[in-house]
Design an enzyme around this catalytic site. Structure first.
Site, PDB file in Angstrom:
ATOM      1  N   ASP A 155       0.630  -1.291   0.007  1.00 19.43           N
ATOM      2  CA  ASP A 155      -0.146  -0.119  -0.162  1.00 19.43           C
ATOM      3  C   ASP A 155       0.794   1.186  -0.010  1.00 19.43           C
ATOM      4  OD1 ASP A 155       0.556  -1.193   2.810  1.00 19.43           O
ATOM      5  OD2 ASP A 155      -0.140   0.660   3.474  1.00 19.43           O
ATOM      6  N   GLU A 220      -0.222  -1.167   5.795  1.00 15.17           N
ATOM      7  CA  GLU A 220       0.654  -0.607   6.713  1.00 15.17           C
ATOM      8  C   GLU A 220       0.554   0.761   7.194  1.00 15.17           C
ATOM      9  OE1 GLU A 220       4.337   1.447   8.261  1.00 15.17           O
ATOM     10  OE2 GLU A 220       3.358   1.449   6.463  1.00 15.17           O
TER      11      GLU A 220
END
Length: 572
Positions: A155, A220
């Site tokens: 991400d 994350e």
């Protein structure tokens, strides 16, 4: 305080100083520094020893530095990383369902990985954890050896205003030196680098002796509860607690002249939410203190009362960094550093160094506080009844989330009394009705400071070998050839996916192997990475996997040399 002023003056009289270009004073006599340490029962040879270099094993594989000088490899990596950046795998706080359409780009990204790395996808076991988490397993032949865990995340953070970028944030533009785009350096470069190395090894018909696992979370940037937490549970159930030789994830960056920082610990993390409920009404007849005014007073008080105190005690990883600078870059440290490191007033030592080195050092040794969200009001003629604020804390190694919560209660209690508010302090499971109350809560994501990974060269074989690989690789890359790399541990002021991996290994290294200044604007406009630095990262991963692909603890060590003064550059 007067005793420490005397100590400071004593060191000043010991060392004549002259200015230098780094902004500190230069110590005239290196021997005087060593004499000072020896007079306090310290031995020069025991102060920040260097890990022995670990050379490439005789395993018949191709040499590592071809990643750097082979133009075909260079252009292939440009293509791979550019295509990865072009897929907008952004996450935001509200995205809590991995099966929602908002996560569709992650499926596109994983399809891209499958097309770019066919050997890895055909020969590794691939587990999809919580749909989008990826775990690649290359099983080793010796099951008595603990596996390696190499991690990154898929991400990226959103972009605020794409029009402000030099090149569109998801264009993956390459200008001949830099590859631009969101995720180019945080951290699709690590995913592409790791998979490229594995693909290269498999193309050479490499067969691992030690199991190698790649773990890629997908949230994350919003704390990792969907991705890394699920991956951690999967790996612990499969392999058990403390079952990995080491874990490497993103983190401290990177190679700074002589001194190279590793994140061997992380600060804790807690968000405190302040919810205020008061009587509303029309703006034409306001009370003496509106809800927004009261909440503003809460924030004002938090930023000025009972401030957090820095501490640099004997166990703090930053002390190791300072000692290494004393020995390996002595001409470019504060002239009073030796004295400060001998002081038993650990708060005084931390504060003096923080004043000298600035916020970056201060928040290695002190809890940080940042008011990040403030909500209240919907119309210009209507007094808001409900006002909320979120304050984030990164908890220093000598404190805990409970320390932070107790301080918040102490400070807000007097404000609650002043305005006749009922204070509810972190009580869970209650519904609060009516007005005139202040409720303190957390987001159920309190994180205490992490354990400190072992890093004693004489006692910790994993750290010694890991640091030796770093020295061997980066002392030989063209950009740093002739320099000495000193590998040290320090504290990460932020958090990574490793917050969920503490049970898997005591050896956790949060470090992105990229030279400082070669990965720019992470989380900001014009994020980019120098392709040379990306290729150096691949060289490191290639050598790291090979160095631990052995059946015993023997390693090939090169003859060490102590750095001469001519090797030194400013490292503060």
């Amino acid at each position: 305080m007067s005793r420490h002023i005397v100590e400071f003056n004593r060191v000043r009289s010991l060392s004549m100083t002259v200015p230098n270009h780094c902004g500190f004073n230069r110590i005239q006599s290196l021997q005087q520094v060593f004499n000072f340490w020896n007079s306090n029962d310290h031995h020069q040879n025991n102060l920040c020893p260097l890990a022995p270099r670990v050379e490439s094993p005789q395993d018949g594989l191709l040499p590592p530095h071809r990643f750097i000088w082979d133009q075909s490899v260079r252009m292939r990596e440009v293509d791979r990383l550019s295509k990865a950046v072009q897929i907008p795998t952004t996450v935001e706080e509200h995205m809590q369902d991995p099966y929602s359409e908002e996560f569709t780009p992650f499926l596109d990204f994983q399809g891209l990985l499958q097309s770019l790395f066919p050997l890895t996808h055909s020969q590794a076991r691939i587990d999809h954890i919580n749909r989008l988490g990826l775990v690649f397993t290359l099983n080793g032949t010796d099951h008595n050896l603990k596996p390696l865990l190499l991690a990154a995340h898929q991400d990226v953070v959103p972009t605020d205003n794409p029009s402000e970028w030099t090149y569109p944030p998801f264009s993956g533009h390459f200008d001949g030196e830099w590859l631009w785009g969101r995720g180019a350096s945080d951290c699709k470069n690590l995913i592409i680098g790791l998979l490229s190395v594995i693909e290269d090894l498999l193309a050479q018909e490499w067969h691992p002796i030690r199991t190698v696992i790649l773990a890629f979370g997908f949230d994350e940037e919003i704390q990792g509860f969907l991705g890394a937490r699920s991956i951690s549970s999967f790996l612990e159930q499969k392999y058990g607690r403390h079952s990995f030789e080491f874990i490497v994830d993103e983190g401290g960056m990177g190679i700074e002249n002589l001194v190279n920082d590793e994140g061997v610990s992380e600060k804790g993390d807690i968000n405190i939410i302040f919810n205020l409920s008061v009587s509303g009404g029309h703006s034409s007849i306001p009370p003496p203190h509106t809800g927004i005014g009261i909440m503003s007073e809460v924030i004002y008080a938090l930023e000025r009362e009972d401030l957090f105190i820095p501490l640099l005690d004997e166990t703090h990883p930053s002390r190791r960094r300072l000692e290494c600078q004393m020995r390996h870059s002595p001409n470019y440290v504060e002239p009073w550093l030796a004295d400060i490191l001998q002081s038993t007033n650990y708060t005084f030592a931390a504060e003096k160094l923080a004043l000298s080195r600035g916020p970056e050092f201060r928040f290695m040794v002190q809890t940080s506080q940042a008011a990040d969200i403030f909500n209240g009001g919907v119309k210009g003629n209507n007094l808001p009844k409900h006002i909320s604020a979120l304050v984030n804390y990164r908890v220093a190694m000598h404190q805990t989330p409970d320390t932070v919560k107790s301080r918040a209660v102490h400070i807000t209690a007097s404000i609650a009394r002043k305005y006749n508010l009922t204070l509810f302090d972190f009580r869970e499971g209650h519904t609060y009705e009516g007005n005139n109350y202040l409720h303190l809560s957390t987001e159920n994501s309190e994180l205490r400071p992490s354990p400190i990974s072992p890093m004693h060269l004489e006692k910790d074989a994993v750290w010694t070998r890991f640091a030796g690989v770093i020295r061997s690789v980066f002392e030989s890359v063209p950009s740093l050839k002739g320099k000495t790399v000193v590998v040290i541990g320090d504290t990460m002021p932020g958090n990574t996916d490793t917050r969920f991996y503490w049970n898997l290994s005591k050896n956790i290294y949060r470090w992105e192997p990229v030279r400082t200044g070669k990965a720019l604007n992470i989380h900001a406009t014009d994020e980019r990475i120098a392709i040379d630095a990306h290729l150096e990262t691949m060289t490191f991963y290639y050598e790291l996997i090979r160095a631990f692909n052995v059946q015993d603890d023997s390693i090939t060590q090169a003859q060490d040399k102590q750095p001469s003064m001519e090797d030194k550059t400013c490292t503060i």
